[in-house]
Scaffold this motif. Structure first.
Motif, PDB file in Angstrom:
ATOM      1  N   TYR A  90      18.016 -22.417  32.498  1.00 36.34           N
ATOM      2  CA  TYR A  90      17.953 -21.839  33.837  1.00 36.34           C
ATOM      3  C   TYR A  90      17.850 -22.975  34.848  1.00 36.34           C
ATOM      4  CZ  TYR A  90      16.240 -17.701  31.233  1.00 36.34           C
ATOM      5  OH  TYR A  90      16.075 -16.665  30.353  1.00 36.34           O
ATOM      6  N   LYS A  91      18.512 -22.825  35.987  1.00 37.53           N
ATOM      7  CA  LYS A  91      18.410 -23.815  37.057  1.00 37.53           C
ATOM      8  C   LYS A  91      18.346 -23.113  38.405  1.00 37.53           C
ATOM      9  CE  LYS A  91      20.901 -27.722  34.946  1.00 37.53           C
ATOM     10  NZ  LYS A  91      22.043 -28.664  35.097  1.00 37.53           N
ATOM     11  N   SER A  92      17.572 -23.684  39.309  1.00 40.69           N
ATOM     12  CA  SER A  92      17.551 -23.194  40.683  1.00 40.69           C
ATOM     13  C   SER A  92      17.077 -24.303  41.607  1.00 40.69           C
ATOM     14  CB  SER A  92      16.641 -21.961  40.818  1.00 40.69           C
ATOM     15  OG  SER A  92      15.289 -22.318  40.623  1.00 40.69           O
ATOM     16  N   SER A  93      17.467 -24.204  42.855  1.00 45.89           N
ATOM     17  CA  SER A  93      17.078 -25.193  43.862  1.00 45.89           C
ATOM     18  C   SER A  93      16.836 -24.489  45.186  1.00 45.89           C
ATOM     19  CB  SER A  93      18.164 -26.250  44.046  1.00 45.89           C
ATOM     20  OG  SER A  93      18.381 -26.986  42.872  1.00 45.89           O
ATOM     21  N   TYR A  94      15.908 -25.053  45.940  1.00 50.98           N
ATOM     22  CA  TYR A  94      15.698 -24.588  47.312  1.00 50.98           C
ATOM     23  C   TYR A  94      15.251 -25.789  48.130  1.00 50.98           C
ATOM     24  CZ  TYR A  94      14.394 -21.836  51.347  1.00 50.98           C
ATOM     25  OH  TYR A  94      14.326 -21.318  52.617  1.00 50.98           O
ATOM     26  N   ILE A  99      14.266 -26.760  40.104  1.00 51.43           N
ATOM     27  CA  ILE A  99      13.611 -26.249  38.908  1.00 51.43           C
ATOM     28  C   ILE A  99      14.629 -26.177  37.772  1.00 51.43           C
ATOM     29  CG2 ILE A  99      12.407 -24.308  37.840  1.00 51.43           C
ATOM     30  CD1 ILE A  99      10.690 -25.473  39.948  1.00 51.43           C
ATOM     31  N   LEU A 100      14.234 -26.681  36.618  1.00 53.08           N
ATOM     32  CA  LEU A 100      15.041 -26.544  35.412  1.00 53.08           C
ATOM     33  C   LEU A 100      14.146 -25.956  34.330  1.00 53.08           C
ATOM     34  CD1 LEU A 100      17.495 -27.206  33.512  1.00 53.08           C
ATOM     35  CD2 LEU A 100      16.334 -29.372  33.064  1.00 53.08           C
ATOM     36  N   ALA A 101      14.547 -24.841  33.758  1.00 48.30           N
ATOM     37  CA  ALA A 101      13.760 -24.197  32.704  1.00 48.30           C
ATOM     38  C   ALA A 101      14.576 -24.140  31.421  1.00 48.30           C
ATOM     39  CB  ALA A 101      13.342 -22.792  33.123  1.00 48.30           C
ATOM     40  N   LEU A 102      13.971 -24.613  30.338  1.00 46.75           N
ATOM     41  CA  LEU A 102      14.532 -24.465  28.999  1.00 46.75           C
ATOM     42  C   LEU A 102      13.669 -23.441  28.276  1.00 46.75           C
ATOM     43  CD1 LEU A 102      15.165 -28.195  27.981  1.00 46.75           C
ATOM     44  CD2 LEU A 102      16.899 -26.484  28.519  1.00 46.75           C
ATOM     45  N   PHE A 112       9.935 -29.768  37.121  1.00 44.91           N
ATOM     46  CA  PHE A 112       9.887 -29.824  38.582  1.00 44.91           C
ATOM     47  C   PHE A 112      10.346 -31.219  39.018  1.00 44.91           C
ATOM     48  CE2 PHE A 112       7.047 -26.509  37.392  1.00 44.91           C
ATOM     49  CZ  PHE A 112       6.968 -25.610  38.458  1.00 44.91           C
ATOM     50  N   THR A 113      11.313 -31.283  39.912  1.00 44.93           N
ATOM     51  CA  THR A 113      11.729 -32.561  40.463  1.00 44.93           C
ATOM     52  C   THR A 113      12.292 -32.359  41.864  1.00 44.93           C
ATOM     53  OG1 THR A 113      13.132 -34.526  40.165  1.00 44.93           O
ATOM     54  CG2 THR A 113      14.032 -32.423  39.420  1.00 44.93           C
ATOM     55  N   LYS A 167       4.788 -27.713  52.573  1.00 42.02           N
ATOM     56  CA  LYS A 167       6.207 -27.365  52.618  1.00 42.02           C
ATOM     57  C   LYS A 167       6.844 -27.569  51.256  1.00 42.02           C
ATOM     58  CE  LYS A 167      10.611 -28.698  54.704  1.00 42.02           C
ATOM     59  NZ  LYS A 167      11.317 -29.621  55.633  1.00 42.02           N
ATOM     60  N   LEU A 168       6.421 -28.627  50.558  1.00 44.08           N
ATOM     61  CA  LEU A 168       6.980 -28.917  49.241  1.00 44.08           C
ATOM     62  C   LEU A 168       6.649 -27.798  48.257  1.00 44.08           C
ATOM     63  CD1 LEU A 168       6.964 -31.681  50.739  1.00 44.08           C
ATOM     64  CD2 LEU A 168       6.494 -32.755  48.534  1.00 44.08           C
ATOM     65  N   ALA A 169       5.404 -27.324  48.285  1.00 41.64           N
ATOM     66  CA  ALA A 169       5.002 -26.225  47.403  1.00 41.64           C
ATOM     67  C   ALA A 169       5.786 -24.958  47.729  1.00 41.64           C
ATOM     68  CB  ALA A 169       3.503 -25.976  47.529  1.00 41.64           C
ATOM     69  N   ALA A 170       5.986 -24.696  49.018  1.00 42.64           N
ATOM     70  CA  ALA A 170       6.732 -23.504  49.436  1.00 42.64           C
ATOM     71  C   ALA A 170       8.170 -23.549  48.907  1.00 42.64           C
ATOM     72  CB  ALA A 170       6.721 -23.389  50.951  1.00 42.64           C
ATOM     73  N   GLU A 171       8.767 -24.743  48.911  1.00 45.61           N
ATOM     74  CA  GLU A 171      10.129 -24.874  48.388  1.00 45.61           C
ATOM     75  C   GLU A 171      10.166 -24.592  46.890  1.00 45.61           C
ATOM     76  OE1 GLU A 171      11.852 -28.624  49.337  1.00 45.61           O
ATOM     77  OE2 GLU A 171      12.139 -28.146  51.464  1.00 45.61           O
ATOM     78  N   TYR A 172       9.195 -25.130  46.157  1.00 43.19           N
ATOM     79  CA  TYR A 172       9.151 -24.881  44.712  1.00 43.19           C
ATOM     80  C   TYR A 172       8.963 -23.391  44.414  1.00 43.19           C
ATOM     81  CZ  TYR A 172       8.966 -29.728  42.964  1.00 43.19           C
ATOM     82  OH  TYR A 172       9.270 -31.026  42.605  1.00 43.19           O
ATOM     83  N   ILE A 173       8.107 -22.731  45.169  1.00 43.35           N
ATOM     84  CA  ILE A 173       7.866 -21.297  44.957  1.00 43.35           C
ATOM     85  C   ILE A 173       9.148 -20.502  45.189  1.00 43.35           C
ATOM     86  CG2 ILE A 173       6.668 -19.269  45.875  1.00 43.35           C
ATOM     87  CD1 ILE A 173       4.272 -21.147  46.409  1.00 43.35           C
ATOM     88  N   LYS A 174       9.883 -20.884  46.222  1.00 45.15           N
ATOM     89  CA  LYS A 174      11.149 -20.205  46.499  1.00 45.15           C
ATOM     90  C   LYS A 174      12.137 -20.456  45.361  1.00 45.15           C
ATOM     91  CE  LYS A 174      14.005 -17.887  49.121  1.00 45.15           C
ATOM     92  NZ  LYS A 174      13.792 -16.440  49.419  1.00 45.15           N
ATOM     93  N   ALA A 175      12.171 -21.691  44.855  1.00 47.61           N
ATOM     94  CA  ALA A 175      13.080 -22.017  43.751  1.00 47.61           C
ATOM     95  C   ALA A 175      12.715 -21.233  42.489  1.00 47.61           C
ATOM     96  CB  ALA A 175      13.049 -23.518  43.474  1.00 47.61           C
ATOM     97  N   ILE A 176      11.409 -21.069  42.235  1.00 51.38           N
ATOM     98  CA  ILE A 176      10.967 -20.286  41.073  1.00 51.38           C
ATOM     99  C   ILE A 176      11.432 -18.842  41.196  1.00 51.38           C
ATOM    100  CG2 ILE A 176       8.934 -19.319  39.910  1.00 51.38           C
ATOM    101  CD1 ILE A 176       7.484 -21.964  40.569  1.00 51.38           C
ATOM    102  N   SER A 177      11.317 -18.286  42.393  1.00 58.57           N
ATOM    103  CA  SER A 177      11.720 -16.895  42.617  1.00 58.57           C
ATOM    104  C   SER A 177      13.213 -16.690  42.384  1.00 58.57           C
ATOM    105  CB  SER A 177      11.340 -16.448  44.029  1.00 58.57           C
ATOM    106  OG  SER A 177      12.177 -17.073  44.997  1.00 58.57           O
ATOM    107  N   MET A 178      13.986 -17.769  42.495  1.00 58.96           N
ATOM    108  CA  MET A 178      15.437 -17.682  42.344  1.00 58.96           C
ATOM    109  C   MET A 178      15.890 -17.818  40.895  1.00 58.96           C
ATOM    110  SD  MET A 178      16.322 -19.980  45.716  1.00 58.96           S
ATOM    111  CE  MET A 178      18.081 -20.117  45.387  1.00 58.96           C
ATOM    112  N   LEU A 179      14.957 -18.126  39.976  1.00 59.27           N
ATOM    113  CA  LEU A 179      15.314 -18.174  38.562  1.00 59.27           C
ATOM    114  C   LEU A 179      15.596 -16.753  38.081  1.00 59.27           C
ATOM    115  CD1 LEU A 179      12.614 -20.610  37.115  1.00 59.27           C
ATOM    116  CD2 LEU A 179      15.046 -21.099  37.384  1.00 59.27           C
ATOM    117  N   SER A 180      16.784 -16.507  37.609  1.00 64.40           N
ATOM    118  CA  SER A 180      17.100 -15.146  37.170  1.00 64.40           C
ATOM    119  C   SER A 180      17.721 -15.183  35.782  1.00 64.40           C
ATOM    120  CB  SER A 180      18.037 -14.463  38.169  1.00 64.40           C
ATOM    121  OG  SER A 180      19.180 -15.266  38.401  1.00 64.40           O
TER     122      SER A 180
END
Length: 358
Positions: A90-94, A99-102, A112-113, A167-180
């Protein structure tokens, strides 16, 4: 990770920070744990940097046995998870956060990067929030801070890391929400390698002792590589060179990780002492080439086992360590301003008395 019931590789992800500096606390733990594991199990061992900061520094280097015990018990007690031979990517960015999930059945390694922007420590509060969001998608989650990009001209807010409410945490949270849905899902093949790097590179001061580790995961013909160094972060230009080299030569997408070892930090070598600052980039690429080739040579179907072990009584620095350390250093500085004039004044008085005595 196992093949036909035999260990293939170990990913050990303790909830501690490998600091504070030099030989102190847990600074050398990535190397020492890797050496212990490789000697005992004879397989590549990835001692990963999880989502922690200075608050989770061990208070003493003598705590190492607690970690080697945790590793041993985990290997002995881990059980193959349901559906663990099936994997997904899984991959997502915001914004600038990625975010990369295996996933391996019900387990997931989540990276997280913010590279090529600065990727620094994640606070305990932010990590707890990220985990809660991810556990709605995967049952067992291991958070990995890739810690793979730092440059000193970046904004101070980025160099300070990711804190809850930022702001950095908010971006990661948004990226997590986009993992589908996973980009790929299917039977899992894996190859792994471990190459001694520190001495082979002539002991450069931006690299910790130990090995270069590589793991290649294959799902439905698509391959992804995790390449790990025992260092405290990395120049973004070196990361880009490694990713480009692996993609161009092997056709493999990859990500680079460091352990965040503070073994490489000393009074005259601070946070700017990242991999690539002193080490030869071309030599590093040569070793990466060797590691990828060795991992490709042992690709085989695997299953994944997972275990969570609690270390009771393990002492860490505690909350707000960065702030308390800054206050302590400021106090020492102020004390120095007082003591030095007193010493000078005392020496003057002694000199006058000696002259009078003569």
């Amino acid at each position: 990770f196992k093949h036909n019931g035999n260990l293939k590789a170990i990913f050990f992800i303790p909830d501690i920070h490998f600091g504070p500096i030099g030989m102190l606390g847990g600074s050398r733990f990535p190397y020492l744990i890797e050496r212990f594991s490789y000697s005992k199990y004879k397989v590549p061992t990835f001692v990963m940097h999880t989502a922690v900061n200075l608050d989770n520094n061990p208070i003493a280097s003598s705590q190492l046995p607690a970690l080697t015990k945790a590793l041993t018990r985990s290997v002995e007690e881990c059980k193959t998870s349901k559906g663990a031979s099936t994997a997904g990517i899984y991959k997502s960015s915001y914004g600038n956060s990625h975010i990369l999930a295996l996933s391996f059945g019900e387990n997931a390694l989540v990276t997280f990067t913010r590279a090529p922007r600065v990727t620094e420590d994640i606070s305990p509060g932010a990590a707890k929030l990220f985990r809660s969001k991810l556990e709605a998608k995967f049952r067992n989650v291991a958070l990995l801070d890739a810690h793979n990009s730092r440059y000193e001209s970046a904004p101070s807010s980025e160099l300070a890391g990711t804190d809850i409410g930022s702001k950095l945490a908010a971006e990661y949270i948004k990226a997590i929400s986009m993992l589908s849905k996973p980009l790929y899902k299917g039977r899992l093949l894996m190859g792994a390698s471990s190459i001694e790097l520190f001495n082979a590179m002539k002991r450069p001061k931006d690299l910790g002792e130990g090995n270069l580790n590589a793991a290649i995961f294959e799902i439905k013909g698509k391959r992804f590589a995790m390449i790990q160094f025992n260092a405290n972060n990395m120049l973004p230009i070196l990361r880009e060179k490694i990713l480009r080299y692996v993609k161009d030569k092997f056709g493999i997408d990859a990500e680079v990780y460091t352990t965040d070892t503070h073994e490489v930090n000393k009074l005259d070598l601070g946070a700017s002492n990242v991999l690539g600052r002193y080490s030869s980039h071309s030599k590093i690429l040569g070793f990466v080439d060797k590691a990828i080739k060795e991992a490709l040579a042992n690709m085989e179907e695997i299953s994944v086992s997972h275990c969570r072990y609690i270390m009771k009584g393990f002492k860490i620095w505690g909350e707000n360590s960065r702030e308390r350390l800054a206050v302590a250093l400021q106090s020492v500085t102020e004390l120095g301003k007082i003591i030095v004039p007193l010493i000078i004044a005392a020496a003057f008085i002694v000199a006058v008395l000696l002259i009078l005595a003569i």
